[in-house]
Write an enzyme that holds these catalytic residues in place. Structure first.
Site, PDB file in Angstrom:
ATOM      1  N   ILE A  19       8.871   1.139   0.701  1.00 35.40           N
ATOM      2  CA  ILE A  19       9.010   2.052  -0.446  1.00 35.40           C
ATOM      3  C   ILE A  19       8.552   3.450  -0.015  1.00 35.40           C
ATOM      4  O   ILE A  19       7.442   3.604   0.476  1.00 35.40           O
ATOM      5  CB  ILE A  19       8.131   1.597  -1.641  1.00 35.40           C
ATOM      6  CG1 ILE A  19       8.391   0.132  -1.998  1.00 35.40           C
ATOM      7  CG2 ILE A  19       8.342   2.509  -2.844  1.00 35.40           C
ATOM      8  CD1 ILE A  19       7.434  -0.419  -3.059  1.00 35.40           C
ATOM      9  N   LYS A  29      -4.714   1.109   1.337  1.00 38.10           N
ATOM     10  CA  LYS A  29      -3.517   1.795   0.830  1.00 38.10           C
ATOM     11  C   LYS A  29      -3.845   2.648  -0.392  1.00 38.10           C
ATOM     12  O   LYS A  29      -3.347   3.766  -0.538  1.00 38.10           O
ATOM     13  CB  LYS A  29      -2.442   0.760   0.499  1.00 38.10           C
ATOM     14  CG  LYS A  29      -1.940   0.016   1.742  1.00 38.10           C
ATOM     15  CD  LYS A  29      -1.159  -1.230   1.371  1.00 38.10           C
ATOM     16  CE  LYS A  29      -0.627  -1.963   2.578  1.00 38.10           C
ATOM     17  NZ  LYS A  29      -0.114  -3.307   2.276  1.00 38.10           N
ATOM     18  N   GLU A  81      -1.802  -9.761   7.264  1.00 38.19           N
ATOM     19  CA  GLU A  81      -2.530  -9.020   8.288  1.00 38.19           C
ATOM     20  C   GLU A  81      -3.005  -9.979   9.379  1.00 38.19           C
ATOM     21  O   GLU A  81      -3.086 -11.196   9.152  1.00 38.19           O
ATOM     22  CB  GLU A  81      -3.762  -8.354   7.665  1.00 38.19           C
ATOM     23  CG  GLU A  81      -3.433  -7.274   6.664  1.00 38.19           C
ATOM     24  CD  GLU A  81      -2.560  -6.184   7.251  1.00 38.19           C
ATOM     25  OE1 GLU A  81      -2.997  -5.480   8.156  1.00 38.19           O
ATOM     26  OE2 GLU A  81      -1.408  -6.058   6.817  1.00 38.19           O
ATOM     27  N   GLY A 101       7.146  -6.847   5.973  1.00 38.06           N
ATOM     28  CA  GLY A 101       8.291  -7.422   6.686  1.00 38.06           C
ATOM     29  C   GLY A 101       8.835  -6.456   7.724  1.00 38.06           C
ATOM     30  O   GLY A 101       8.576  -5.245   7.655  1.00 38.06           O
ATOM     31  N   ALA A 109       4.727  -0.393  24.791  1.00 34.09           N
ATOM     32  CA  ALA A 109       3.611  -1.234  25.251  1.00 34.09           C
ATOM     33  C   ALA A 109       3.469  -2.438  24.325  1.00 34.09           C
ATOM     34  O   ALA A 109       3.559  -2.304  23.100  1.00 34.09           O
ATOM     35  CB  ALA A 109       2.316  -0.425  25.251  1.00 34.09           C
ATOM     36  N   GLY A 152       5.350 -13.150   8.777  1.00 31.70           N
ATOM     37  CA  GLY A 152       4.943 -11.847   9.327  1.00 31.70           C
ATOM     38  C   GLY A 152       4.477 -10.871   8.261  1.00 31.70           C
ATOM     39  O   GLY A 152       4.384  -9.675   8.508  1.00 31.70           O
ATOM     40  N   LYS A 174      -2.598   1.549   8.044  1.00 30.86           N
ATOM     41  CA  LYS A 174      -3.334   1.982   6.841  1.00 30.86           C
ATOM     42  C   LYS A 174      -4.834   2.012   7.053  1.00 30.86           C
ATOM     43  O   LYS A 174      -5.528   2.883   6.535  1.00 30.86           O
ATOM     44  CB  LYS A 174      -2.985   1.101   5.641  1.00 30.86           C
ATOM     45  CG  LYS A 174      -3.058  -0.402   5.911  1.00 30.86           C
ATOM     46  CD  LYS A 174      -1.699  -1.012   6.134  1.00 30.86           C
ATOM     47  CE  LYS A 174      -1.815  -2.361   6.793  1.00 30.86           C
ATOM     48  NZ  LYS A 174      -0.744  -3.262   6.509  1.00 30.86           N
TER      49      LYS A 174
HETATM   50  N1  HSE Z   1      -0.270  -7.492   4.989  1.00 32.06           N
HETATM   51  C1  HSE Z   1       0.399  -6.431   4.331  1.00 32.06           C
HETATM   52  C2  HSE Z   1       0.964  -6.950   3.020  1.00 32.06           C
HETATM   53  C3  HSE Z   1       1.501  -5.902   5.201  1.00 32.06           C
HETATM   54  O1  HSE Z   1       1.041  -8.174   2.846  1.00 32.06           O
HETATM   55  O2  HSE Z   1       1.304  -6.166   2.157  1.00 32.06           O
HETATM   56  C4  HSE Z   1       2.079  -4.606   4.737  1.00 32.06           C
HETATM   57  O3  HSE Z   1       1.142  -3.590   4.741  1.00 32.06           O
END
Ligand code: HSE
Length: 439
Positions: free
Chosen positions: A136, A205, A190, A302, A43, A187, A105
């Protein structure tokens, strides 16, 4: 054996990367998982948008319900993001007895406790390696690799966008907004980039890391969060002069009084490996009582680095499909009925060392007054530098490094220093961490 059929929600950066990695490495992945893994239904919000992947052979829809309700789909990959539609879809998938792999997250940090309880009830797995530190394998490392340790603390650069911005500002003198735009184009950022620069993404996180490290429920709302927007090039330069780097760190520490859970800009000694983690790279330093310090480093954002974690989770889920749900690795590393209720410490009770910068009138007695206020609050000074005023009669920048003190004491001392006539404007404060082998 037939390939496992998977449904994908979200065909953006990470979704596209996941399709590509699954196709390119299909044979190796099947050799590892014991079966092929095939995305059959996906989707996306906009089907006409250009994509980084070839979707040939995948049935496409704009309605995620169709994917979740597809009876052939056994595993749902959730890459929608946020905790609105994503939460509904994940809950619906679990209700239907489907396993979930997610990179979300925010969803795990805010609603993980309920999601895992439901998953346990339904006997399904919810895997979330891609939610923390991109490619990681830090969840697996802490949850499984360090399972023999009493984990004492961890500290991580866990937002790639923020680290990219700080690095470019320091190395190339680039403008904050300009670097942020580049991170968005690549990319990394967020959907709402304030989540990156204000530390919210890192707090999501850190919440997850602390839970699996200490065996506590997810408590995002108690995580202290301070962003990087107030970091100036001046502070970066003074920190370097004193032998430190400024990094946006997430720190979780198990103390006798409770658990510290905090995200803030932090001075760290430049000789530490983690101080030299630059650009979009992430790193997490974990201190276990048996193993000592261990450091995990790699791409934190990425398309393909994050897809690497998504696919690793898929392989894990496929390998465990036929296992007894009671004997799987627990979602939060510790058995669900064995989570601890250690309190999360309010920031005022946290002890750290500090970098302070203030603009002081260049006249006799000013420093004596400042140091006497610090002394009254039991704050001991480790280093001090005073810069020449730019012009006669101007204020001079004074930079101090202090020993560790409770935040409450520091707040009171700063308020008194700021009230002095001879001090101009607010006192800039950045917390410091030495990140050595001590508790
Ligand atoms: N926006 C987040 C960062 C993406 O820059 O780490 C990965 O979680």
């Amino acid at each position: 054996m037939n390939p496992v059929k998977v449904g994908l929600l979200g065909l953006g950066t990470v979704g596209g990367g996941t399709v590509n990695v699954l196709k390119r490495n299909a044979a190796e992945i099947a050799r590892r998982a014991g079966r092929g893994i095939e995305i059959i239904h996906a989707a996306a919000r906009d089907l006409d948008k250009p994509r980084i992947c070839d979707t040939t052979g995948i049935k496409l829809t704009t309605d995620p319900n169709e994917v979740v309700n597809n009876p052939d789909v056994e595993i749902i990959i959730e890459l929608i993001g946020g905790d609105g539609l994503a939460r509904t879809m994940v809950t619906q998938a679990i209700e239907q007895g489907k396993h979930v792999v997610t990179a979300n997250k925010a969803l795990i940090a805010k609603h993980g406790n309920e999601i895992f309880a439901l998953a346990q009830q339904k006997g399904v797995m919810v895997a979330f390696e891609a939610a923390v530190a991109g490619g990681i394998p830090i969840i697996k490392a802490i949850r499984e690799g360090l399972a023999g340790n009493d984990i004492q603390w961890l500290a991580g650069i866990i937002n790639g966008t923020g680290n990219f911005i700080l690095t470019e500002m320091r190395d190339k003198g680039r403008d904050f907004d300009d670097v942020l735009k580049e991170a968005q184009a690549l990319g990394y950022a967020e959907a709402d980039p304030t989540f990156d620069v204000e530390g919210i993404d890192a707090a999501h996180k850190l919440t997850i890391l602390a839970s699996i490290a200490f065996g506590i429920p997810l408590q995002f709302e108690k995580t202290f969060t301070e962003g990087i927007t107030t970091i100036s090039r001046e502070d970066v330069a003074y920190a370097e002069e004193l032998g430190y780097r400024i990094k946006h760190l997430g720190v979780a520490r198990h103390t006798e009084k409770g658990i510290e859970l905090r995200v803030h800009p932090t001075l760290i000694p430049e000789r530490r490996l983690i101080a030299n983690v630059d650009g979009v790279k992430n790193a997490v330093l974990v201190m276990g009582d048996a193993v000592g310090p261990t450091l995990y480093y790699g791409a934190g954002a990425g398309a393909e680095p994050t897809a690497s974690a998504v696919v690793a989770d898929l392989v894990d889920v496929v390998r465990a499909l036929t296992s007894d749900p009671e004997n799987r690795v627990p979602h939060l590393a510790f058995q669900a009925d064995a989570l601890a209720n250690d309190p999360i410490l309010p920031m005022e009770e946290v002890e750290t060392a500090y970098y302070l910068r203030m603009a002081a009138q260049d006249k006799p007695g000013v420093m004596a007054r400042v140091t006497s206020i610090l002394g009254d609050h039991e704050i001991s000074i480790e280093a001090i530098i005073q810069k020449e005023p730019v012009a006669e009669g101007e204020f001079a920048n004074v930079i101090m490094l202090t020993h560790k003190v409770q935040e409450k004491q520091m707040n009171q001392a700063i308020a008194k220093i700021e009230a002095l006539d001879s001090i101009n404007g607010p006192v800039k404060r950045i917390r410091m961490e030495v990140l050595d082998s001590n508790k």
